[in-house]
Design an enzyme around this catalytic site. Structure first.
Site: not given
Ligand code: AMP
Ligand code: ZN
Length: 145
Positions: A38, A94, A101, A107-109
């Site tokens: 990120d 999100n 979001q 997407h996955f954090h």
């Protein structure tokens, strides 16, 4: 397996990263998914895992497309956690602006966690009134049927 319904969105920043049109710090690159750091990390090693195909929310993904991307979560969580010496991780995903979001590409954090790192979120737990849960169960099951 590559998502047979592969789609791309020319206005999407994550599609541009997937296409190699803008740079990213990529840590995992597979036919179905990409993971990269990120750009504004909540902690060192904060990583995003995305399907190559453009879908806004998880409710837009087929079960196979979802499996193709989430299959990488265990290895990524292990790798990131070990690489930064974290004590735990949050996996955050999100859906919709109301849920936080900002980038409209699923997407996955993967967020490394450390003791007293100051990260956190308000978890305002509620309760169900009598009969409320039963009514909800019926409604959700109706949708699942
Ligand atoms: P969300 O609020 O769940 O949509 O999260 C979007 C995330 O994407 C944020 O944590 C941003 O810092 C991150 N982000 C936005 N643009 C980029 C980029 N070009 N490269 C890497 N991460 C990005
Ligand atoms: Zn996209």
């Amino acid at each position: 397996m590559v998502d047979p319904g592969m789609t791309t969105n020319t206005d999407c920043i994550f599609c541009k990263i997937v296409a190699g049109e803008i740079p990213a710090n990529v840590v995992l690159d597979t036919p179905g998914a990409l993971a990269f750091l990120d750009v504004a990390p909540l902690a060192p090693g904060h990583t995003l895992l995305v399907p190559r195909s453009h879908h806004k929310q998880i409710s837009d993904l087929s079960p196979d497309a979802m499996a193709e991307v989430t299959r990488h979560l265990p290895e990524l969580a292990r790798a990131v956690t070990t690489a930064v010496g974290a004590e735990g991780t949050n996996v955050l995903q999100n859906n919709g602006s109301v849920a936080g979001q900002v980038v409209n590409h699923v997407h996955f954090h993967i967020i490394p966690r450390f003791d007293k790192d100051g990260l956190g979120f308000r978890w305002s737990a509620g309760t169900y009134a009598t009969g409320e849960a039963d009514a909800l169960i019926a409604k959700i099951k109706e949708q699942l049927a």
